[in-house]
Design a protein around this motif. Structure first.
Motif, PDB file in Angstrom:
ATOM      1  N   ARG A 306       0.817  -1.226   0.000  1.00 46.39           N
ATOM      2  CA  ARG A 306       0.000   0.000   0.000  1.00 46.39           C
ATOM      3  C   ARG A 306       0.845   1.269   0.000  1.00 46.39           C
ATOM      4  O   ARG A 306       0.470   2.277  -0.566  1.00 46.39           O
ATOM      5  CB  ARG A 306      -0.925   0.020   1.223  1.00 46.39           C
ATOM      6  CG  ARG A 306      -1.962  -1.081   1.248  1.00 46.39           C
ATOM      7  CD  ARG A 306      -3.019  -0.876   0.209  1.00 46.39           C
ATOM      8  NE  ARG A 306      -3.837  -2.084   0.070  1.00 46.39           N
ATOM      9  CZ  ARG A 306      -4.656  -2.289  -0.952  1.00 46.39           C
ATOM     10  NH1 ARG A 306      -4.774  -1.381  -1.904  1.00 46.39           N
ATOM     11  NH2 ARG A 306      -5.355  -3.389  -1.027  1.00 46.39           N
ATOM     12  N   GLN A 325      -5.768  -2.174   6.641  1.00 49.01           N
ATOM     13  CA  GLN A 325      -6.806  -3.211   6.614  1.00 49.01           C
ATOM     14  C   GLN A 325      -6.152  -4.527   6.266  1.00 49.01           C
ATOM     15  O   GLN A 325      -5.502  -4.637   5.235  1.00 49.01           O
ATOM     16  CB  GLN A 325      -7.832  -2.919   5.507  1.00 49.01           C
ATOM     17  CG  GLN A 325      -8.722  -1.719   5.746  1.00 49.01           C
ATOM     18  CD  GLN A 325      -9.817  -1.658   4.695  1.00 49.01           C
ATOM     19  OE1 GLN A 325      -9.643  -2.097   3.567  1.00 49.01           O
ATOM     20  NE2 GLN A 325     -10.956  -1.107   5.066  1.00 49.01           N
TER      21      GLN A 325
ATOM     22  N   ASN B 153      -4.478  -8.257  -3.958  1.00 46.78           N
ATOM     23  CA  ASN B 153      -5.269  -7.030  -4.067  1.00 46.78           C
ATOM     24  C   ASN B 153      -4.949  -6.216  -5.314  1.00 46.78           C
ATOM     25  O   ASN B 153      -4.827  -4.991  -5.262  1.00 46.78           O
ATOM     26  CB  ASN B 153      -5.100  -6.149  -2.822  1.00 46.78           C
ATOM     27  CG  ASN B 153      -5.518  -6.866  -1.567  1.00 46.78           C
ATOM     28  OD1 ASN B 153      -6.495  -7.617  -1.576  1.00 46.78           O
ATOM     29  ND2 ASN B 153      -4.783  -6.659  -0.492  1.00 46.78           N
ATOM     30  N   MET B 154      -4.792  -6.911  -6.433  1.00 41.96           N
ATOM     31  CA  MET B 154      -4.518  -6.200  -7.682  1.00 41.96           C
ATOM     32  C   MET B 154      -5.460  -6.665  -8.777  1.00 41.96           C
ATOM     33  O   MET B 154      -5.969  -7.779  -8.747  1.00 41.96           O
ATOM     34  CB  MET B 154      -3.075  -6.470  -8.146  1.00 41.96           C
ATOM     35  CG  MET B 154      -2.036  -5.727  -7.358  1.00 41.96           C
ATOM     36  SD  MET B 154      -0.409  -6.087  -8.022  1.00 41.96           S
ATOM     37  CE  MET B 154       0.583  -5.235  -6.792  1.00 41.96           C
ATOM     38  N   LEU B 170      -3.313  -1.630  -8.248  1.00 37.88           N
ATOM     39  CA  LEU B 170      -3.595  -1.975  -6.851  1.00 37.88           C
ATOM     40  C   LEU B 170      -4.973  -1.447  -6.479  1.00 37.88           C
ATOM     41  O   LEU B 170      -5.254  -0.258  -6.657  1.00 37.88           O
ATOM     42  CB  LEU B 170      -2.522  -1.349  -5.954  1.00 37.88           C
ATOM     43  CG  LEU B 170      -2.554  -1.698  -4.476  1.00 37.88           C
ATOM     44  CD1 LEU B 170      -2.286  -3.181  -4.261  1.00 37.88           C
ATOM     45  CD2 LEU B 170      -1.524  -0.863  -3.722  1.00 37.88           C
ATOM     46  N   VAL B 171      -5.833  -2.333  -5.979  1.00 38.07           N
ATOM     47  CA  VAL B 171      -7.175  -1.911  -5.555  1.00 38.07           C
ATOM     48  C   VAL B 171      -7.341  -2.235  -4.072  1.00 38.07           C
ATOM     49  O   VAL B 171      -6.375  -2.621  -3.408  1.00 38.07           O
ATOM     50  CB  VAL B 171      -8.277  -2.588  -6.400  1.00 38.07           C
ATOM     51  CG1 VAL B 171      -8.199  -2.115  -7.848  1.00 38.07           C
ATOM     52  CG2 VAL B 171      -8.163  -4.100  -6.330  1.00 38.07           C
ATOM     53  N   ASP B 172      -8.563  -2.080  -3.543  1.00 36.43           N
ATOM     54  CA  ASP B 172      -8.758  -2.326  -2.115  1.00 36.43           C
ATOM     55  C   ASP B 172      -8.871  -3.829  -1.823  1.00 36.43           C
ATOM     56  O   ASP B 172      -8.857  -4.658  -2.725  1.00 36.43           O
ATOM     57  CB  ASP B 172      -9.970  -1.540  -1.611  1.00 36.43           C
ATOM     58  CG  ASP B 172      -9.645  -0.046  -1.516  1.00 36.43           C
ATOM     59  OD1 ASP B 172      -8.447   0.277  -1.347  1.00 36.43           O
ATOM     60  OD2 ASP B 172     -10.563   0.773  -1.632  1.00 36.43           O
ATOM     61  N   SER B 173      -9.001  -4.150  -0.515  1.00 34.00           N
ATOM     62  CA  SER B 173      -8.841  -5.529  -0.062  1.00 34.00           C
ATOM     63  C   SER B 173      -9.873  -6.490  -0.641  1.00 34.00           C
ATOM     64  O   SER B 173     -11.055  -6.207  -0.697  1.00 34.00           O
ATOM     65  CB  SER B 173      -8.951  -5.591   1.462  1.00 34.00           C
ATOM     66  OG  SER B 173      -7.775  -5.136   2.038  1.00 34.00           O
ATOM     67  N   ARG B 174      -9.398  -7.634  -0.991  1.00 34.12           N
ATOM     68  CA  ARG B 174     -10.156  -8.755  -1.550  1.00 34.12           C
ATOM     69  C   ARG B 174     -11.020  -8.364  -2.752  1.00 34.12           C
ATOM     70  O   ARG B 174     -12.263  -8.392  -2.686  1.00 34.12           O
ATOM     71  CB  ARG B 174     -11.001  -9.456  -0.485  1.00 34.12           C
ATOM     72  CG  ARG B 174     -10.152 -10.346   0.415  1.00 34.12           C
ATOM     73  CD  ARG B 174     -10.946 -11.322   1.221  1.00 34.12           C
ATOM     74  NE  ARG B 174     -11.124 -12.625   0.569  1.00 34.12           N
ATOM     75  CZ  ARG B 174     -10.160 -13.519   0.356  1.00 34.12           C
ATOM     76  NH1 ARG B 174      -8.943 -13.266   0.713  1.00 34.12           N
ATOM     77  NH2 ARG B 174     -10.430 -14.671  -0.215  1.00 34.12           N
TER      78      ARG B 174
END
Lengths: 388, 316
Positions: A306, A325, B153-154, B170-174
């Motif tokens: 991140r 997170q 997460n990509m 890269l994006v947010d989780s899961r």
């Protein structure tokens, strides 16, 4: 082999060419002690380290897209050698240390520096009076586990408990956590007894013969109760309780319906994928410690991805920030509590071969996170961190 | 066998719309009549069916039979099982090239995307991606197939000619699902744990917006975006929000959420009717599908299907 790898990595530290490398260490401090009641619970030789290997591999896959590499050192120690081993790591510039140790050893290691991830010890005092600013806990606390069970028992309306605790200090601490959970959620402990550890081997040929006579007598004439709750951190007696209690009552706590952070049967929220990866790699089922070391290393990996950084301070700041997170197969994002460094996480309630339920139960609400209905909340913490 | 085929041919010109729902726990495919929304058939004989799609001409149904480690193929008219496709282990989701061939399959356990020729049933390529590949989308012109990896997460953009990854976002989780708009200029990626849908400008491979969700009285952590579908004119984006039991209706131009529609429990995947007048949602914990009228955004009906419905596809 392992020593060679560790040595090679140590030699390489501090070289500018490794600017994109993130180095962590897993230090496991093994204490001699009696073997568990069941041979199914014998400790695997690679306990915890195997979770580390998987975490490092997962980080490396992601790191491949980011131009980041991950190295994890494995260190085996005893309570006597732990500090010297830790010093070697710190001297070599390793900042991130994952510990598999008891409460006292964990505190001693944290006092030496680095950012320490406690991946084994569950005692509440390590998150309370004995907390440290550089100590994060990926292992859940006793209070989280006892609250998780208490919520389920209240949902079942089984609110009269017969509490049986062991005679070791960690058993007493766990029983205290159950007493606290009972008060918090409105259960009554109608009777309680202490099971004295008389020492000796816990596994003997035909040991069940004596147990079958002893356990009913030990649990006889208890006040009316819905369920027996066992607080047996040391693993002395609880496994013998189900079906041996005088009254026909279910058992929960250290046997029967058991709160756990991980379980080989856990399949919800994509967990099957993790189980399959782990089992293919290690040839055995995963334990809590394996999952917890994996989480600690994934926290580092997530921070590196991140922030697109390998700077230890940048990573630590991110891990402690509101933006952090962690996705860890529990159905929601996990993060560290700023008041005591505890990772907030749902707790599994396992019964034998299945995961029977997961707490928090949906009926228990909280103003910030439902996961904070488990464990010590901000207002009640005894943790006073110097310098934070 | 021949009789059935003839019967189907006789019924040919008037072949009505059918809805196929994969039931993960039930080990079945429920078939509903698209006009009456009544269950007309149940296909059995597979283990843990999840991802489900149909050939562009609507003749073939493809199902990820996860525990069989196969892609099962069925004739949508006769329900006859045709030879299976190799899928690699534990297939969960896949996407067909717009031409109908090949099929791109996410293999969760192996960190690869398997490319399979649906005619020769040969594996054409295995593309290494991030940890736990899941969502699959394909650019309308077929040049790029995108895979999302749940632990890395990509969104990985894969060139369909070379099988090389050309970009990672890269994006947010899961991240669970990836869906292009009609001209492929934007890609929508849902993140189940992150609680967002990332809008990616596909010319620059950059995130230009993140759609967030907020329902009064619903815990924020229950708002878990999974399935994403756009109307053919890109004016509305529908996002399934998992355990919040809601589908968000998002304005396709402003990316503002306009409405939350209450559907069944744990809504995961979405599918339009062939004319895009209805949207079907699979509700895993209430064992039903909800039917949304796209013109009015009203949930008009729910229909019980098999146990733990996972995915849905409708064909003409």
């Amino acid at each position: 082999m392992r020593k060679t790898v560790a040595f090679a990595a140590l030699v390489a530290f501090g070289q500018p060419a490794l600017a994109q490398e993130i180095v962590a260490a897993v230090i496991r401090v093994d204490k001699p002690g009696p073997l568990p009641i069941s041979r199914l619970d014998l400790m695997p030789d690679d306990l915890g380290f195997a979770g580390g290997t998987l975490g490092t591999a997962d980080n490396a896959t992601t790191g491949g897209f980011m131009g980041q590499t991950f190295t994890t050192l494995e260190v085996r120690a005893t309570p006597e050698t732990a500090e010297a081993e830790m010093q070697k790591l710190l001297d070599a510039g390793v900042r991130f240390i994952v510990t598999l140790a008891d409460a006292d050893t964990t505190v001693r290691l944290a006092n030496m520096g680095g950012l320490v991830f406690n991946a084994a010890d569950t005692s509440d005092r390590l998150r309370g009076a004995d907390c440290r600013a550089n100590l994060l806990h990926v292992a859940p606390s006793d209070a989280m586990m006892t609250d998780a069970l208490a919520q389920f028992l209240m949902w079942k309306r089984w609110d009269e408990w017969f509490l049986i605790e062991g005679s070791h200090p960690e058993d007493t601490a766990l029983a205290d956590a159950y007493r606290r959970a009972a008060t918090k959620f409105g259960a009554k402990i109608t009777d309680s007894r202490v099971f004295e550890d008389s020492g000796g081997a816990r596994r003997t040929d035909s040991g069940h013969v004596q147990v079958q006579a002893q356990m009913p007598a030990f649990t006889q004439r208890a006040a009316a109760h819905d369920i027996v709750v066992a607080a047996d951190h040391a693993g002395v007696f609880a496994d013998w309780l189900p079906f041996h209690t005088w009254d026909a009552r279910p058992v929960a706590g250290s046997a029967g319906l058991t709160p756990a952070n991980w379980h080989p049967a856990h399949e919800a929220w994509g967990a099957t994928q993790w189980q399959t990866r782990f089992e293919r790699q290690s040839g055995r089922f995963a334990r809590d410690q394996d999952f917890q070391v994996w989480m600690a290393l994934r926290a580092l990996g997530e921070a590196a991805t991140r922030t697109n950084s390998t700077d230890p301070q940048v990573l630590e700041d991110y891990i402690r920030s509101d933006a952090f997170q962690l996705a860890a197969f529990k159905g929601q994002a996990l993060s560290f509590r700023d008041w005591d460094g505890q990772l907030r996480q749902p707790i599994l309630l396992a019964s034998g071969n299945v995961v029977a339920s997961v707490s928090p139960q949906s009926e228990y609400l909280h103003q910030t996170s439902q996961m904070d209905t488990l464990g010590i909340d901000r207002a009640e913490t005894e943790c006073r961190m110097e310098g934070r | 066998m021949r009789l059935i085929a003839i019967l189907a041919l006789v019924a040919g010109p008037a072949q009505a719309e059918k809805i196929f729902v994969s039931n993960e726990k039930g080990n079945t495919i429920t078939v509903l009549d698209g006009a009456t929304h009544e269950v007309i058939h149940t296909i059995e004989g597979m283990q843990r069916p999840r991802g489900i799609t149909a050939s562009p001409d609507g003749k073939f149904l493809y199902v990820c039979a996860s525990d069989d480690n196969l892609v099962k193929v069925y004739d949508t008219a006769t329900y006859e099982e045709l030879p299976s496709l190799p899928s690699g282990p534990d297939p969960e989701l896949f996407v067909l090239h717009p031409s109908g061939n090949p099929l791109y399959i996410a293999n969760e356990d192996d960190n690869i995307v398997t490319v399979v020729d649906v005619n020769t049933r040969q594996v054409l390529a295995e593309v290494p991606v991030g940890v736990e590949p899941e969502g699959m989308g394909v650019h309308p012109d077929g040049s790029i197939v995108v895979n999302t990896s749940e632990t890395t997460n990509m969104a990985h953009m894969i060139d369909t000619a070379t099988y090389e990854i050309v970009a990672n976002v890269l994006v947010d989780s899961r991240p669970r699902f990836a869906q292009y708009d009609s001209d492929g200029s934007h890609l929508y990626v849902s993140a189940e744990i992150g609680g967002t849908v990332s809008v990616i400008d596909t010319a620059k491979n950059e995130i230009v917006h993140k759609i967030t969700f907020d329902v009064p009285g619903v815990l924020p952590e229950a708002l878990q975006p999974v399935g994403v579908r756009l109307t053919p004119d890109d004016s509305k984006i529908y996002v399934a929000l998992g355990p919040s039991n809601r589908v968000a209706v998002v304005n396709g131009e402003t990316w503002e959420v306009e409405e939350y529609l209450l559907v069944g429990q744990r809504v995961w995947q979405l599918g339009f009717s062939p004319d895009s007048k209805f949207l079907y949602t699979t509700n895993g914990n209430s064992n039903d599908i909800s039917i949304i009228d796209v013109a009015t955004n009203e949930v008009v009906k729910s229909v019980p299907v098999g146990e733990q419905p996972w995915g849905v596809v409708a064909v003409q």
